[in-house]
Every structure is written in C-alpha cells, then in structure tokens.
Design a protein around this motif. Structure first.
Motif, PDB file in Angstrom:
ATOM      1  N   GLU A 111       0.831  -1.209   0.000  1.00 28.27           N
ATOM      2  CA  GLU A 111       0.000   0.000   0.000  1.00 28.27           C
ATOM      3  C   GLU A 111       0.869   1.264   0.000  1.00 28.27           C
ATOM      4  N   THR A 112       1.919   1.243   0.844  1.00 26.87           N
ATOM      5  CA  THR A 112       2.813   2.401   0.917  1.00 26.87           C
ATOM      6  C   THR A 112       3.599   2.557  -0.383  1.00 26.87           C
ATOM      7  N   GLN A 113       4.063   1.442  -0.941  1.00 25.85           N
ATOM      8  CA  GLN A 113       4.787   1.519  -2.224  1.00 25.85           C
ATOM      9  C   GLN A 113       3.905   2.125  -3.308  1.00 25.85           C
ATOM     10  N   ALA A 114       2.649   1.694  -3.345  1.00 19.14           N
ATOM     11  CA  ALA A 114       1.724   2.222  -4.359  1.00 19.14           C
ATOM     12  C   ALA A 114       1.502   3.711  -4.143  1.00 19.14           C
ATOM     13  N   CYS A 115       1.438   4.115  -2.879  1.00 15.85           N
ATOM     14  CA  CYS A 115       1.229   5.520  -2.546  1.00 15.85           C
ATOM     15  C   CYS A 115       2.436   6.360  -2.964  1.00 15.85           C
ATOM     16  N   PHE A 116       3.659   5.865  -2.690  1.00 12.05           N
ATOM     17  CA  PHE A 116       4.862   6.587  -3.130  1.00 12.05           C
ATOM     18  C   PHE A 116       4.833   6.764  -4.657  1.00 12.05           C
ATOM     19  N   ALA A 117       4.436   5.705  -5.365  1.00 14.75           N
ATOM     20  CA  ALA A 117       4.379   5.781  -6.829  1.00 14.75           C
ATOM     21  C   ALA A 117       3.342   6.818  -7.268  1.00 14.75           C
ATOM     22  N   ASP A 118       2.220   6.873  -6.546  1.00 13.78           N
ATOM     23  CA  ASP A 118       1.185   7.875  -6.872  1.00 13.78           C
ATOM     24  C   ASP A 118       1.735   9.290  -6.707  1.00 13.78           C
ATOM     25  N   LEU A 119       2.466   9.531  -5.622  1.00 13.26           N
ATOM     26  CA  LEU A 119       3.021  10.877  -5.397  1.00 13.26           C
ATOM     27  C   LEU A 119       3.994  11.238  -6.517  1.00 13.26           C
TER      28      LEU A 119
END
Ligand SMILES: [Zn+2]
Length: 223
Positions: free
Chosen positions: A46-54
């Motif tokens: 979830e955090t990895q996906a969020c970093f990618a979104d940013l």
C-alpha cells in the motif's frame, strides 16, 4: 519545511523495486517517553503504491524511516513533503495516504475555490502540523484515546494566503462578516468531507475553532 534534500520521486521508485510487499505490522507498544526506535519493517504494498502515486503527481517528497516513538506513537509509511506546488507551513511526517489525499484536496478543491470564490490564486497553506504524540483533545469521551496525529495520520489546517495578500484564517473566516470567506471555507470543508475519513471544523467543538482537522481514516465523520 526543514530537511530540504535530494530525495525525490526517483527514491520512491527505488523503494518500490526493493520492497517485498508485506503488510504493515503494528509495532509492539513501548512505554511512553521511550527512546525512538527505527523499525526495519518491509515497505507495505500500500505504501509503495502511494509513493508511486506521489511521484506520478509530480510531488517532491522524501520517504521517512519507520519509527516507534513509544506510548503507541509511531510514524510508519510516512513522507516529508518537499514541494506539492504550493508551500505548506509546519508539515512534518505524514502517512503517505494522508499526504496523497491532502495534496489532491489542496490542488483540486482549495486552489480552484480560492480562484472562483475569492478571485485570487492560492499561494500558501498554513498548518499547525501533522505528527504529534498525544491523545484526542477537546472531547471528554475520547480523552484517553490516541489522536490520529500520534500516527501522522492527521493534519490541522489553519489558514490560506492568496496572491492578492489576503489571509483567510479558519478562526476569523468561519464566521466572517465577508460572505465570500464563509463560502470559501464551507466549500473546501465539504470537499474535505468527501476525501478524508474524519473532518472536524469550528462547528465540532471549541478545540477546533481555529483549524480544520483532516484525518485519513474510515470513520466517515464530518462536522
Ligand atoms: Zn487535528
């Protein structure tokens, strides 16, 4: 803003490749006032996906090390925002999901509302901060419960500065004699309620007279 650094979206991509995708595990509770401990948790999917979104949203940020501060307070899966397109004062660690929602709200709700309702561009957002190791304030029923701020999952927003020099504060603007200031704050409040799980305004209680509390949870609580 503090720690200006070289970290950027590229770092997030590196983490994305390095992580092994297990879910965040809650750290074991440690005593209040304990020395902060850096945790060696795998970065959650979830955090990895969020970093990618940013990164995709052209946000400059640094991922922060996961830390347990004792007393149930921790900063996990969090970022230091460096540049989201408009300066935001007083931000420290924010959970990535909170940061992502906050950025979308600022860009797609606050900035357009400033232009359309107040007739001037948004040039600064002022906050009272995000991470703070403390219990809920201003509610006797919840006084023994840790605040969303204790896990960097909430941010308190206090004012908005416009290109024409005006500064609209939650404290004075919420019941301002200027109807456009009241409308601006009501519009961005209701937009926040569609985006964040918990939104607390001056209408909630006296502890929130001077800021909007925005929390990335699943409570669907809008006051
Ligand atoms: Zn708050």
């Amino acid at each position: 803003m503090g720690r200006g650094g070289l970290a950027s979206g590229m770092f997030a991509v590196t983490l994305l490749l390095a992580g092994c995708g297990r879910r965040d595990e809650a750290p074991r509770p440690r005593p209040v006032g304990a020395r902060p401990v850096t945790l060696n948790l795998p970065t959650s999917r979830e955090t990895q996906a969020c970093f990618a979104d940013l990164s995709r949203e052209q946000v400059r940020f640094s991922p922060l090390p996961d830390r347990d501060y004792g007393g149930g307070c921790s900063v996990i899966g969090s970022v230091q925002l460096i540049d989201i397109g408009v300066p935001v004062t007083n931000l420290k660690g924010m959970r990535c999901g909170l940061a992502r929602t906050f950025i979308a709200w600022t860009r797609h709700a606050v900035a357009p509302a400033a232009r359309q309702i107040l007739g001037s561009d948004l040039v600064r957002v002022e906050s009272f901060g995000s991470y703070a190791c403390r219990n809920v304030v201003g509610s006797a029923a919840n006084a023994s419960r840790l605040s969303g701020h204790a896990s960097a999952n909430a941010v308190d927003i206090s004012a908005f500065v416009l290109a024409d020099g005006r500064r609209v504060t939650v404290l004075n603007g919420w019941r301002s004699t200027d109807p456009t200031e009241r409308e601006f704050l009501r519009v961005i409040h209701s937009s926040a309620c569609k985006r964040f799980g918990t939104v607390l305004s001056p209408d909630y209680n006296a502890a929130h007279a001077n800021h909007l509390h925005l929390e990335d949870d699943a409570a669907r609580f809008c006051r």
